[in-house]
Design an enzyme around this catalytic site. Structure first.
Site, PDB file in Angstrom:
ATOM      1  N   ASP A  19     -35.934   2.782 -12.646  1.00  0.00           N
ATOM      2  CA  ASP A  19     -34.705   2.600 -13.415  1.00  0.00           C
ATOM      3  C   ASP A  19     -35.141   2.499 -14.875  1.00  0.00           C
ATOM      4  OD1 ASP A  19     -32.122   2.052 -14.253  1.00  0.00           O
ATOM      5  OD2 ASP A  19     -32.317  -0.096 -13.889  1.00  0.00           O
TER       6      ASP A  19
ATOM      7  N   ASP B 183     -33.403  -6.463 -12.566  1.00  0.00           N
ATOM      8  CA  ASP B 183     -33.630  -5.080 -13.007  1.00  0.00           C
ATOM      9  C   ASP B 183     -34.323  -4.248 -11.936  1.00  0.00           C
ATOM     10  OD1 ASP B 183     -33.174  -5.351 -16.198  1.00  0.00           O
ATOM     11  OD2 ASP B 183     -34.166  -7.116 -15.420  1.00  0.00           O
TER      12      ASP B 183
ATOM     13  N   GLU C 208     -33.636   7.450 -12.374  1.00  0.00           N
ATOM     14  CA  GLU C 208     -32.202   7.515 -12.686  1.00  0.00           C
ATOM     15  C   GLU C 208     -31.971   8.443 -13.864  1.00  0.00           C
ATOM     16  OE1 GLU C 208     -29.674   3.982 -12.425  1.00  0.00           O
ATOM     17  OE2 GLU C 208     -28.864   4.538 -14.381  1.00  0.00           O
TER      18      GLU C 208
END
Lengths: 175, 175
Positions: free
Chosen positions: A7, A141, A68
């Site tokens: 991410d 996260d 992502e």
């Protein structure tokens, strides 16, 4: 298959490694958050991120990397750093000779919760449940990175043909 | 000092190498445009760009690398690719252990033409004149990269203290 999900972020970059096969629960291997100091110069931050991701890929030897996809509609204040971090993440996988796949946030949400509009809390709950963790990943996260990795395993290592075709059409139209 | 300038782009990435000292005309060493195929997958494109830039840095052994700073106000359709390419460019310099400096387009325009609002034709004219080239650099994408390199030489390898302070203030305010 073992998948390392990223991410991307310049200040906080989530990394999650899972193992599994399509249609069955995945197993957690490890998760991390790579931090870089917003007070440091950009070259130093990108270098630290590159080294950290390269090291994690070397350590966990995944079969694939899932990152992502960043959209320009994101928070304008941070989007450039996020885009640069995503480039570094894709490169870290490619330099290791691994297949790298990008997914939109909605694709990941749909794969994990059944809804492309799921919120962060719902995603964290599902990731915790799907990996049978005793408690939610901390820092939070890392949950999105784990979700990306699970999404890639469940997709059998490829994005759906529909999504890929839509992408090609969009790119073709934009050219 | 020898400076390698990069005008980042995913489809076309300009690279220009010049030598010189502050306040005197620079000498052209070489310029290039690195192309990647928009039809190829992103990992392949970033990998090609990374290898090309890393090779050019190794070949020309510059004292510093100067990269154009990307803003989110740019063309939204291409800005994500440009941001990723700029991350790769900054990383290529940092991985070689070189100082890497980013400049806004206005800083470069002001350094080269005296006006931060100069258009592309004016920039190409000035780069051609400043490097005493028989004709404008072709492809034109290389001119901006050469302008970046000249700008960095003339700044004596550092951005103005004013610009750096303004940047710190802006970053501080955005945090």
């Amino acid at each position: 298959m073992r998948v390392l999900g990223v991410d991307p972020g310049l200040t906080r970059c989530g990394v999650g490694v899972v193992e599994g096969v399509p249609g069955r629960p995945c197993t957690l291997v490890a998760y991390y958050v790579v931090y870089t100091d917003p007070g440091d110069d950009l070259p130093l931050r990108l270098l630290h991120l590159d080294r950290s991701l390269t090291d994690l890929v070397a350590e966990h030897r995944p079969d694939a990397v899932a990152v992502e996809r960043v959209f320009s509609q994101h928070n304008v204040r941070t989007v450039m750093g996020t885009a640069q971090a995503s480039g570094i993440a894709v490169l870290a996988g490619a330099r290791a000779g691994l297949p790298v796949q990008t997914y939109t946030p909605s694709e990941v949400k749909a794969a994990i919760t059944g809804s492309g509009q799921a919120d962060k809390a719902q995603m964290t709950t599902m990731v915790t449940r799907l990996l049978r963790l005793p408690e939610p990943p901390k820092p939070a996260d890392a949950a999105d990175a784990l979700a990306l990795a699970i999404c890639h395993v469940w997709r059998g290592g490829t994005r759906s043909k529909l999504a890929a075709a839509a992408d090609r059409a969009r790119r073709g139209g934009a050219r």
